[in-house]
Design a protein around this motif. Structure first.
Motif, short mmCIF file in Angstrom:
data_model
loop_
_atom_site.label_atom_id
_atom_site.label_comp_id
_atom_site.label_asym_id
_atom_site.label_seq_id
_atom_site.Cartn_x
_atom_site.Cartn_y
_atom_site.Cartn_z
N GLU A 223 18.92 -28.76 -4.22
CA GLU A 223 18.96 -27.30 -3.32
C GLU A 223 20.50 -26.75 -3.62
O GLU A 223 21.16 -27.91 -3.42
N PRO B 43 15.20 -33.60 -12.05
CA PRO B 43 14.88 -33.09 -10.66
C PRO B 43 15.75 -31.86 -10.28
O PRO B 43 16.53 -31.89 -10.66
N THR B 44 15.15 -31.12 -9.59
CA THR B 44 15.95 -30.21 -9.06
C THR B 44 16.27 -30.30 -7.59
O THR B 44 15.77 -30.68 -6.70
N SER C 177 9.08 -30.03 -8.08
CA SER C 177 10.27 -30.33 -7.84
C SER C 177 10.95 -31.37 -8.81
O SER C 177 12.38 -31.48 -8.74
N ARG D 29 13.56 -24.01 -10.29
CA ARG D 29 12.42 -24.25 -9.62
C ARG D 29 11.99 -22.82 -9.28
O ARG D 29 13.01 -22.02 -8.82
N ARG E 111 16.52 -23.81 -5.98
CA ARG E 111 16.44 -25.29 -6.45
C ARG E 111 16.82 -25.36 -8.01
O ARG E 111 16.08 -24.39 -8.61
#
Length: 415
Positions: free
Chosen positions: A201, A198-199, A162, A374, A397
């Motif tokens: 959504e 960070p990924t 993630s 991701r 993501r």
């Protein structure tokens, strides 16, 4: 995989794109003639004629529309097919793809769950849904790269977790020269910064009728790709430019901007045009040259401009000291317009030209901005929430941020 039914359509789009490109070049010639007349009137009367200004603006809008039309047709002609090859066993869909199609068309999860158990993996998330086949995910990524301005230029990294944490040597690698038999002295420790990406959504929710899903001639892979690409691309493009990093990527224009003389790591350097809200009279080319050469040679050779269409409309009217236009239209279908020899990428979420606006970005985007995808695009079939339609809650993501603050500079419209 290929789709033989797409071949005539793709060829037609290609021929139409070339015809529209020729039309665009004719419009640009009309624009140059009208703008030259405007310049001549300014020099003669010390101010422009209102009718001439309106004529130039009208042709400029037509040129914008024509350029977008050529881009759309070029995209259609180059778009990879997502359909099945119907030429025998070699082109037969994979077992997972057949299982995924059964789930999409009728909600049958049995085959997908059996494949997951066989692979000892779990494709469903906390909210349900299944991962699309690898080939579908790949083609969605290609489609996004074709229509998302930042994604078409930036570096892209695919991860399984993630968050991507990337160390970066601010001072560069520590090196030195030694003779063949000399002792190798210990190099000084590099100054490192840890960058975190960070990924987040991103979702789209296309709807289908039962009639469409029951139609065996409809390629479900291609349909889901076409439905989500525009929604994903629009949201991504905005976030990659202006995103604040909260539940979305951090955009390239969301970092502190300082004068180039005060530049430091973590900030983006700025060069000024010399006039609030525009270019100083007679020095537009100088400001652009200053911007270009504010980048080190290692970045400059791969540089490209990014701006929105209103800023591009402004720079399109600029000339150098010899009367040559600084902006040039795409030389061929699928090529980009250029400014002083460097590609121009249009991103609608870039700032408009106004007093103090950082309206033009010049960067080696491969080294300047990093997009983190991701692995896995997930689809949840929902036949209940919007009867009689079937909704497909599709998520991926993605994260992003600047990875090398030395690889991009902005032009600020200020004195």
């Amino acid at each position: 995989m290929t789709d033989s039914h797409n071949a005539p359509e793709t060829k037609a789009h290609s021929l139409e794109a070339h015809a529209e490109h020729d039309r665009m070049m004719q419009i640009f010639e009309s624009f140059r003639e009208a703008n030259d007349e405007r310049f001549a009137e300014i020099e003669k009367r010390m101010n422009g004629d209102v009718l001439s200004e309106e004529k130039v603006d009208r042709i400029a809008k037509a040129l914008d529309e024509q350029e977008r039309r050529v881009e759309r047709l070029a995209m259609k002609s180059m778009r990879p097919a997502m359909g099945r090859d119907e030429t025998g066993d070699a082109g037969r869909p994979s077992e997972r793809r057949q299982a995924f199609e059964a789930y999409m068309r009728g909600g049958d999860e049995t085959a997908l769950r059996r494949l997951e158990a066989k692979a000892m993996s779990q494709g469903t998330g906390a909210d349900g849904g299944f991962l699309v086949p690898d080939e579908t995910e790949t083609e969605i990524g290609r489609r996004l790269a074709a229509i998302s301005p930042v994604r078409s230029l930036a570096a892209i990294r695919t991860v399984s977790g993630s968050v991507l944490k990337k160390p970066f040597a601010i001072t560069g690698a520590q090196t030195g020269w030694v003779g063949e038999t000399d002792q190798r002295p210990e190099t000084s420790a590099p100054q490192l910064a840890e960058l975190t990406f960070p990924t987040m959504e991103l979702y789209a929710m296309p709807a289908a009728t039962n009639a469409l899903l029951d139609d065996a001639a409809v390629d479900i892979d291609r349909w889901i790709g076409e439905e989500v690409e525009q929604a994903f691309a629009a949201q991504e493009s905005k976030a990659f430019v202006t995103g604040d990093g909260v539940n979305k990527p951090r955009g390239l224009m969301n970092y502190p901007v300082v004068d180039e003389s005060a530049w430091g790591w973590g900030k983006v350097g700025s060069v000024k045009t010399g006039a609030d809200g525009g270019f100083a009279a007679g020095t537009a080319a100088d400001a652009l040259i200053d911007l270009i050469y504010s980048l080190k040679a290692c970045y400059r050779q791969n540089g490209a401009f990014m701006m929105n269409r209103r800023t591009q409309g402004l720079v399109r009217k600029l000339k150098d000291g010899d009367g040559n236009y600084l902006w040039q239209p795409p030389s061929a279908v699928g090529a980009r317009a250029s400014l002083m020899g460097f590609p121009v990428v249009e991103a609608e979420d870039m700032p408009d030209p106004a007093a103090g606006a950082n309206a033009i970005l010049f960067a080696d985007f491969q080294r300047f901005y990093l997009i983190v995808d991701r692995q896995g695009v997930r689809v949840l079939r929902d036949p209940y929430s919007a009867k009689p339609y079937v909704l497909f809650y599709t998520t991926k993501r993605v994260g992003g941020g600047i990875q090398d603050f030395d690889a991009g500079k902005v032009l600020t419209f200020a004195a």
